[in-house]
Design an enzyme around this catalytic site. Structure first.
Site, PDB file in Angstrom:
ATOM      1  N   GLU A  67      32.038  38.347  31.566  1.00 52.27           N
ATOM      2  CA  GLU A  67      31.562  39.757  31.322  1.00 52.27           C
ATOM      3  C   GLU A  67      31.358  40.155  29.891  1.00 52.27           C
ATOM      4  O   GLU A  67      30.483  41.003  29.587  1.00 52.27           O
ATOM      5  CB  GLU A  67      32.643  40.858  32.040  1.00 52.27           C
ATOM      6  CG  GLU A  67      32.660  40.715  33.786  1.00 52.27           C
ATOM      7  CD  GLU A  67      33.508  39.575  34.183  1.00 52.27           C
ATOM      8  OE1 GLU A  67      34.089  38.654  33.480  1.00 52.27           O
ATOM      9  OE2 GLU A  67      33.776  39.550  35.466  1.00 52.27           O
ATOM     10  N   PHE A 129      44.305  45.134  44.864  1.00 52.30           N
ATOM     11  CA  PHE A 129      43.805  43.941  44.519  1.00 52.30           C
ATOM     12  C   PHE A 129      42.801  44.271  43.406  1.00 52.30           C
ATOM     13  O   PHE A 129      41.831  44.763  43.652  1.00 52.30           O
ATOM     14  CB  PHE A 129      43.446  42.920  45.487  1.00 52.30           C
ATOM     15  CG  PHE A 129      42.731  41.630  44.875  1.00 52.30           C
ATOM     16  CD1 PHE A 129      43.456  40.585  44.109  1.00 52.30           C
ATOM     17  CD2 PHE A 129      41.322  41.534  45.305  1.00 52.30           C
ATOM     18  CE1 PHE A 129      42.939  39.513  43.729  1.00 52.30           C
ATOM     19  CE2 PHE A 129      40.872  40.121  44.843  1.00 52.30           C
ATOM     20  CZ  PHE A 129      41.372  39.503  43.909  1.00 52.30           C
ATOM     21  N   GLN A 130      42.631  43.596  42.050  1.00 51.69           N
ATOM     22  CA  GLN A 130      41.717  43.594  41.434  1.00 51.69           C
ATOM     23  C   GLN A 130      41.485  45.222  40.796  1.00 51.69           C
ATOM     24  O   GLN A 130      40.441  45.703  40.571  1.00 51.69           O
ATOM     25  CB  GLN A 130      40.268  43.215  41.649  1.00 51.69           C
ATOM     26  CG  GLN A 130      40.270  41.445  41.852  1.00 51.69           C
ATOM     27  CD  GLN A 130      38.958  40.915  41.656  1.00 51.69           C
ATOM     28  OE1 GLN A 130      38.099  41.468  42.310  1.00 51.69           O
ATOM     29  NE2 GLN A 130      38.967  39.533  41.043  1.00 51.69           N
ATOM     30  N   LYS A 179      34.575  51.581  45.318  1.00 55.08           N
ATOM     31  CA  LYS A 179      33.447  51.080  46.569  1.00 55.08           C
ATOM     32  C   LYS A 179      33.278  51.902  47.711  1.00 55.08           C
ATOM     33  O   LYS A 179      32.022  51.966  47.942  1.00 55.08           O
ATOM     34  CB  LYS A 179      34.353  49.800  46.999  1.00 55.08           C
ATOM     35  CG  LYS A 179      33.428  48.724  47.809  1.00 55.08           C
ATOM     36  CD  LYS A 179      34.243  47.423  48.088  1.00 55.08           C
ATOM     37  CE  LYS A 179      33.037  46.509  48.976  1.00 55.08           C
ATOM     38  NZ  LYS A 179      33.824  45.440  49.222  1.00 55.08           N
ATOM     39  N   MET A 500      35.791  31.741   6.836  1.00 54.98           N
ATOM     40  CA  MET A 500      36.166  32.814   6.166  1.00 54.98           C
ATOM     41  C   MET A 500      37.706  32.772   5.902  1.00 54.98           C
ATOM     42  O   MET A 500      37.994  33.313   5.190  1.00 54.98           O
ATOM     43  CB  MET A 500      35.336  33.866   6.854  1.00 54.98           C
ATOM     44  CG  MET A 500      35.536  35.137   6.138  1.00 54.98           C
ATOM     45  SD  MET A 500      34.419  35.147   4.534  1.00 54.98           S
ATOM     46  CE  MET A 500      33.105  35.714   4.903  1.00 54.98           C
TER      47      MET A 500
END
Lengths: 604, 195
Positions: A67, A129-130, A179, A500
């Site tokens: 993502e 969940f999630q 949802k 760097m």
């Protein structure tokens, strides 16, 4: 009905009052907002939206591999087109993985809409969940965020989200979509016309105060040692801002420098262009900023990479600051004339006033100022020595520029030495050609950003100038490039160090290279092949040209592993805690009492 | 300790009258400011304001929030903060940038204003101390809103300094517990602030 016929039917625009499922409202709203591509990754909470994507052809979905990559790809798309980038991720880990990208977009003022799935409203707060508190987590890393609790608010919330993302100082906006809301049936609403004037609270100022512009132009006309200091605000201001800036700079004859974010707004080939300003900016730019008597900041924010030590920042100058965001004004540097407005409008107003008042720059003073600048230019601060059998990283980028400058080329970068060398040696003559993580400094930005850029410009050359450490942070996106046949090029300057970090350890920590050497690097050629890309390697300076030509000629994704000098440092450099006029020009310049000490050690 | 803000205008050598004088912004003294923000009464708006302060390291001395217009769904946040002028200007600009914020007013800079808070102060004691507490309560025009044979709960209203002073005096007299509302502030005069 065949899938194709279904899709065609579903592609028609929706009208206010149409009843449909929440998921379809989302797709219709995106289409109405001009979205043609969404970068995303499916999951449980967004399955109804993905089902709706399946049933239509209007909006293309690009499946990323992480993502974070989706948000960077949307940023690349947005920065190279000037449009809003669009992201779709699932709840929980989908949303938390997007956080780095959102923060990146916030810091660089990039318009992005990120739709996040959420557990059904009745489960919110139950540790489902999630489930993650996406609104809480993304509150400080977005310009604004919304949780849609009612399907009847869905369309209007999405339209408002686009308005907020693209208006004023652009930025990322999250819309969290439970949802059950997505699955419920509701009413579609078209975007209200002229939302900008109707929004009850968010109405950024576009037109500047006339008195402020008058005062600014008057100050400019009387300047003896002026300098334009421009930033990402000019790029965000679009083609009108860029055209007006170019006209104003030529009309006045003043020198111009820019931040990392603003490269390309003014052509690098022009004589009035001094090069980038800041920690690894040009000697002449930094000295001009230090010694000027009038500084004209257009759409830059006096970032610490630019100012160096604030106590010694441009001590003798009067400062004009043009910014669309009032909170940028007087934040780091106190200015004499703030001008709040959109860069395009302000620059056009400045041009009008300059012409109407028949102002003339002080030619005698300006001539002396240019003579001084030429003297600084004479230091040739980017000089490097390509001798022997080892490729200098600067040389590799210089050749890349020379061999690709005559075609439509977009450059993205990761973060580190290679990024600074790219900014120094790749010369941009057009805006929106340069995508780099400026504010946040996100390693792993360049490859997904290149993918988003290539989606927007399928026929252009898109090249990610990378380091071998950064590229490994989002290397999985090669798979995305292969899936969509995106011929992105990854040009790795491989010095086997986090360059760097190594450079700072050399300068600040007695050469104790703690954890900055990467052992067990992959074979990038084989890695490219494993993903289905083409892998090339070059270690001989004499073969750099032919390798670049080969890379450009291949119409598939290519990784080029350029083996470069491990010891090369990025110069010139303003050591942390030092003012502009104490730049180190190169490794031999350090004896001059310029070593970083005291407070500078504690700075980033 | 924060000073109260200066009201006199420093002489300005301003290049543009719409800007805040450079000398004023360079003043390193710390001032206390009372700010009032009119915001949409929606979930999370307080979190946005508080998150802004904690995220950017600004100081909140006092904060109250309550709905003030049910029809328009507006709340008012009264905020007491302290910082240099440059920081206070930043705070105002940052607050103004939040999408659900309608307006931000600096009640300290924008003219005279009144500020009040209410405190409930529980004092326990018997004998002379109990009498003395009641006497001081009278002087402060505090109401007794609960009483037992060995305790009082005082309701005291006033500006922050008055409430502070009352609590200080109650300490030796058996102070048990304090509950304060925080500051409600409003500009003097006939004009109201726009929502």
């Amino acid at each position: 009905m065949s899938a194709e016929a279904l899709a065609t039917e579903n592609d028609a625009p929706a009208q206010t009052g149409d009843r449909m499922q929440g998921a379809r409202i989302i797709l219709k709203a995106l289409a109405e907002q001009g979205v043609d591509v969404v970068f995303g990754y499916p999951g449980g909470a967004v399955l109804p939206i993905y089902d709706e994507i399946f049933k239509q052809n209007r909006i293309r979905h690009i499946l990323v591999r992480h993502e974070q990559g989706a948000v960077h790809a949307a940023e690349g798309y947005a920065r190279s087109t000037g449009k809003v980038g669009c992201v779709l991720v699932t709840s929980g880990p989908g949303a938390t993985n997007a956080v780095t990208g959102l923060t990146d977009a916030l810091m660089d003022s990039i318009p992005v809409i990120c739709l996040t799935g959420q557990v059904p409203t009745h489960l919110i707060g139950n540790d489902a969940f999630q489930e993650a508190d996406t609104i809480g987590i993304t509150r400080p890393c977005t310009k604004h965020n919304y949780l849609v609790r009612d399907v009847e608010q869905l369309a209007s919330t999405l339209h408002e989200a686009f308005y907020v993302a693209r208006s004023g100082r652009p930025g990322p906006v999250v819309v969290d979509l439970p949802k059950d809301v997505v699955m419920a049936e509701g009413t579609y609403n078209q975007a209200p016309h002229g939302l900008q004037h109707k929004h009850k609270t968010y109405r950024p100022r576009f037109l500047p105060d006339a008195g402020a512009v008058e005062a600014a132009v008057k100050l400019m006309a009387g300047a003896k040692k002026p300098v334009f200091y421009t930033g990402g605000g000019v790029i965000n201001g679009g083609p009108r801002a860029v055209a007006a800036l170019r006209e104003l700079v030529r009309l006045t004859g003043f020198p111009i420098t820019s931040t990392l974010m603003g490269l390309g707004a003014y052509p690098a080939d022009d004589q009035q262009w001094l090069g980038m300003v800041g920690m690894h900016g040009m000697y002449e730019s930094n000295l001009a900023m230090h010694d000027c008597d009038v500084m004209i900041n257009i759409g830059a924010r006096f970032d610490d990479r630019v100012t160096g030590n604030l106590n010694f920042f441009s001590p003798g100058s009067k400062k004009i600051h043009v910014d669309i965001d009032p909170s940028s004004v007087n934040k780091n540097v106190i200015v004499d004339i703030p001008v709040i407005g959109d860069a395009a409008n302000v620059l056009e107003e400045m041009l009008k006033v300059w012409k109407a008042r028949k102002y003339q720059a002080d030619q005698t003073a300006l001539k002396g100022w240019w003579r001084q600048i030429e003297e600084w230019r004479g230091k040739n601060c980017l000089r490097f020595d390509q001798r022997g059998k080892i490729i200098k990283p600067q040389y590799a980028i210089q050749r890349l520029f020379d061999l690709t400058k005559d075609q439509e080329t977009y450059i993205t970068t990761e973060v580190g030495q290679h990024q600074m060398w790219a900014a120094q040696f790749y010369r941009f003559n057009e805006p929106n050609r340069w995508m780099t993580s400026g504010g946040l400094g996100t390693m792993g930005y360049g490859l997904p950003a290149a993918i988003g850029t290539q989606i927007a410009h399928p026929d252009a050359l898109v090249c990610d100038i990378a380091g071998e450490a950064s590229i490994l942070m989002n290397i999985q996106e090669l798979s995305t490039a292969v899936q969509y046949r995106l011929p992105v090029k990854v040009f790795i300057l491989n010095n086997q160090y986090m360059g760097m970090v190594r450079q700072w350890q050399e300068l600040l920590h007695g050469g104790r290279y703690s954890e900055s050497y990467t052992d067990s690097l992959p074979d990038f050629v084989k890695l490219a092949e494993a993903f289905g890309c083409v892998g090339l390697r070059v270690g001989d300076p004499a073969k750099v040209d032919e390798t670049i030509k080969e890379m450009v000629s291949i119409k598939r994704p290519v990784i080029v592993d350029v083996l470069v000098d491990q010891k090369e440092n990025c110069y010139p450099m303003i050591p942390s805690g030092k003012p502009h006029n104490q730049m180190i020009l190169g490794p031999d310049d350090r004896a001059g009492g310029n070593a970083i000490s005291g407070d500078g050690l504690a700075l980033v | 300790m924060a000073k109260s803000a200066k009201t006199d205008q420093e002489p300005s050598a301003n290049l543009y009258e719409g800007s805040i004088p450079v000398a004023r912004l360079k003043d390193k003294d710390i001032y206390r400011h009372v700010l009032a923000a009119i915001v949409d009464n929606e979930a999370g708006v307080l979190a946005r304001v508080v998150g802004l302060f904690s995220g950017r390291g600004y100081n909140i001395e006092n904060l109250t929030v309550s709905e003030v217009d049910r029809d328009k769904q507006l709340s008012r946040i009264n905020l007491v903060t302290s910082g240099t002028r440059q920081v206070v200007e930043q705070i105002k600009a940052q607050l103004n940038r939040l999408v659900p914020v309608h307006t931000v007013h600096d009640l300290t800079d924008d003219g005279p204003s009144v500020a009040r808070e209410l405190a409930l102060v529980k004092v326990a004691g018997v004998g002379e101390k109990r009498v003395e507490a009641l006497r001081i309560g009278d002087i402060f025009r505090a109401n007794v809103v609960d009483s037992t044979t060995k305790s009082f709960v005082f309701e005291v209203v006033g500006n922050t300094e008055k409430v502070d002073a009352f609590i200080e005096l109650m300490k030796p007299l058996g102070l048990v517990e304090v509950s304060r509302t925080g500051v409600a502030a409003i500009a003097r005069g006939a004009d109201g602030i726009e929502g």
